[in-house]
Design an enzyme around this catalytic site. Structure first.
Site, PDB file in Angstrom:
ATOM      1  N   ASP A   8       0.870  -1.180   0.000  1.00  0.00           N
ATOM      2  CA  ASP A   8       0.000   0.000   0.000  1.00  0.00           C
ATOM      3  C   ASP A   8       0.909   1.234   0.000  1.00  0.00           C
ATOM      4  O   ASP A   8       2.134   1.110  -0.184  1.00  0.00           O
ATOM      5  CB  ASP A   8      -0.995  -0.042   1.179  1.00  0.00           C
ATOM      6  CG  ASP A   8      -0.332   0.171   2.534  1.00  0.00           C
ATOM      7  OD1 ASP A   8       0.929   0.263   2.591  1.00  0.00           O
ATOM      8  OD2 ASP A   8      -1.051   0.237   3.551  1.00  0.00           O
ATOM      9  N   CYS A  65       3.142  -3.320   3.963  1.00  0.00           N
ATOM     10  CA  CYS A  65       2.310  -2.165   4.354  1.00  0.00           C
ATOM     11  C   CYS A  65       3.063  -1.445   5.469  1.00  0.00           C
ATOM     12  O   CYS A  65       4.264  -1.691   5.658  1.00  0.00           O
ATOM     13  CB  CYS A  65       0.902  -2.591   4.759  1.00  0.00           C
ATOM     14  SG  CYS A  65       0.795  -3.682   6.190  1.00  0.00           S
ATOM     15  N   THR A  67       2.866  -1.476   8.919  1.00  0.00           N
ATOM     16  CA  THR A  67       3.313  -2.365   9.999  1.00  0.00           C
ATOM     17  C   THR A  67       3.552  -3.801   9.531  1.00  0.00           C
ATOM     18  O   THR A  67       4.183  -4.588  10.241  1.00  0.00           O
ATOM     19  CB  THR A  67       2.226  -2.446  11.087  1.00  0.00           C
ATOM     20  OG1 THR A  67       1.019  -2.944  10.471  1.00  0.00           O
ATOM     21  CG2 THR A  67       1.965  -1.091  11.723  1.00  0.00           C
ATOM     22  N   GLY A  70      -1.624  -5.531   8.703  1.00  0.00           N
ATOM     23  CA  GLY A  70      -2.813  -5.598   7.852  1.00  0.00           C
ATOM     24  C   GLY A  70      -2.626  -6.573   6.697  1.00  0.00           C
ATOM     25  O   GLY A  70      -3.517  -7.389   6.405  1.00  0.00           O
ATOM     26  N   HIS A  98      10.189 -23.827   9.024  1.00  0.00           N
ATOM     27  CA  HIS A  98       9.200 -24.429   9.932  1.00  0.00           C
ATOM     28  C   HIS A  98       7.760 -24.230   9.473  1.00  0.00           C
ATOM     29  O   HIS A  98       6.916 -25.093   9.714  1.00  0.00           O
ATOM     30  CB  HIS A  98       9.338 -23.834  11.339  1.00  0.00           C
ATOM     31  CG  HIS A  98      10.577 -24.304  12.047  1.00  0.00           C
ATOM     32  ND1 HIS A  98      10.780 -24.103  13.396  1.00  0.00           N
ATOM     33  CD2 HIS A  98      11.681 -24.954  11.599  1.00  0.00           C
ATOM     34  CE1 HIS A  98      11.951 -24.615  13.753  1.00  0.00           C
ATOM     35  NE2 HIS A  98      12.529 -25.124  12.670  1.00  0.00           N
ATOM     36  N   HIS A 133       6.914 -30.502  11.076  1.00  0.00           N
ATOM     37  CA  HIS A 133       6.337 -29.210  10.677  1.00  0.00           C
ATOM     38  C   HIS A 133       5.193 -29.396   9.680  1.00  0.00           C
ATOM     39  O   HIS A 133       4.246 -28.609   9.669  1.00  0.00           O
ATOM     40  CB  HIS A 133       7.423 -28.301  10.103  1.00  0.00           C
ATOM     41  CG  HIS A 133       8.563 -28.072  11.050  1.00  0.00           C
ATOM     42  ND1 HIS A 133       8.395 -27.446  12.260  1.00  0.00           N
ATOM     43  CD2 HIS A 133       9.873 -28.434  10.977  1.00  0.00           C
ATOM     44  CE1 HIS A 133       9.560 -27.399  12.896  1.00  0.00           C
ATOM     45  NE2 HIS A 133      10.467 -28.004  12.143  1.00  0.00           N
TER      46      HIS A 133
HETATM   47  C1  RB5 Z   1      -1.841   2.660   6.463  1.00  0.00           C
HETATM   48  O1  RB5 Z   1      -1.882   3.878   7.103  1.00  0.00           O
HETATM   49  C2  RB5 Z   1      -1.596   1.546   7.457  1.00  0.00           C
HETATM   50  O2  RB5 Z   1      -2.713   1.364   8.262  1.00  0.00           O
HETATM   51  C3  RB5 Z   1      -1.239   0.261   6.722  1.00  0.00           C
HETATM   52  O3  RB5 Z   1      -0.135   0.471   5.922  1.00  0.00           O
HETATM   53  C4  RB5 Z   1      -0.890  -0.928   7.584  1.00  0.00           C
HETATM   54  O4  RB5 Z   1       0.080  -0.628   8.515  1.00  0.00           O
HETATM   55  C5  RB5 Z   1      -2.022  -1.679   8.123  1.00  0.00           C
HETATM   56  O5  RB5 Z   1      -1.868  -2.700   8.802  1.00  0.00           O
END
Ligand code: RB5
Length: 146
Positions: A8, A65, A67, A70, A98, A133
């Site tokens: 994203d 993305c 973090t 998502g 694994h 596994h």
């Molecule tokens: C976008 O702002 C952020 O929410 C997305 O990139 C991600 O981290 C979602 O899990």
């Protein structure tokens, strides 16, 4: 080897760096977007990359993305997809060895480019160990109604 990659807006910069790194290594890359830092919804790109795996258009997927959370949640909704969020090369090695992970997920907002390259290298150079596994993965598949 073929890799489908998607991100994203929060993963765009790292996606471009990882994509260039893979192409440099002679790997065929399917870039499923997004293609700019304009706001975009991560499930749309998780869906495209996962579809490429299901249709056997690629060997592995890479999703990025902000973090990585998502993308992990979205990709792991699909049967047969094992997406692993990895912050260190050793995590990526173990995700293959694994968990037989077929999607590497990276957090674009928490990873430098060099470390991301090491993580990608560890993921792509490791193999599933099978044995105990495999049985554990079958248990997960059964949780999805197999
Ligand atoms: C976008 O702002 C952020 O929410 C997305 O990139 C991600 O981290 C979602 O899990």
């Amino acid at each position: 080897m073929r890799i489908a990659i998607g991100c994203d807006h929060a993963g765009f910069r790292l996606k471009e760096a990882v994509k260039a790194y893979l192409i440099d290594k002679g790997i065929k890359v399917i870039d499923e977007g997004t293609y700019s830092e304009d706001a975009a919804d991560y499930p749309d790109f998780a869906k495209k990359v996962v579809q490429d795996i299901k249709e056997n258009k690629t060997d592995f997927g890479i999703l990025i993305c902000g973090t990585g959370i998502g993308m992990s949640i979205a990709a792991n909704r699909v049967k047969g997809i094992r997406a692993a969020l990895c912050l260190f090369p050793e995590m990526a090695r173990l995700a293959r060895a694994h968990n037989n992970a077929n999607v590497l997920v990276l957090p674009g907002r928490f990873l430098g480019i060099e470390l991301a390259h090491w993580i990608v290298d560890a993921f792509l150079s490791s193999n599933f160990e099978g044995g105990r596994h495999s049985e554990r993965i079958q248990k997960i598949e059964r949780m999805m109604g197999d």
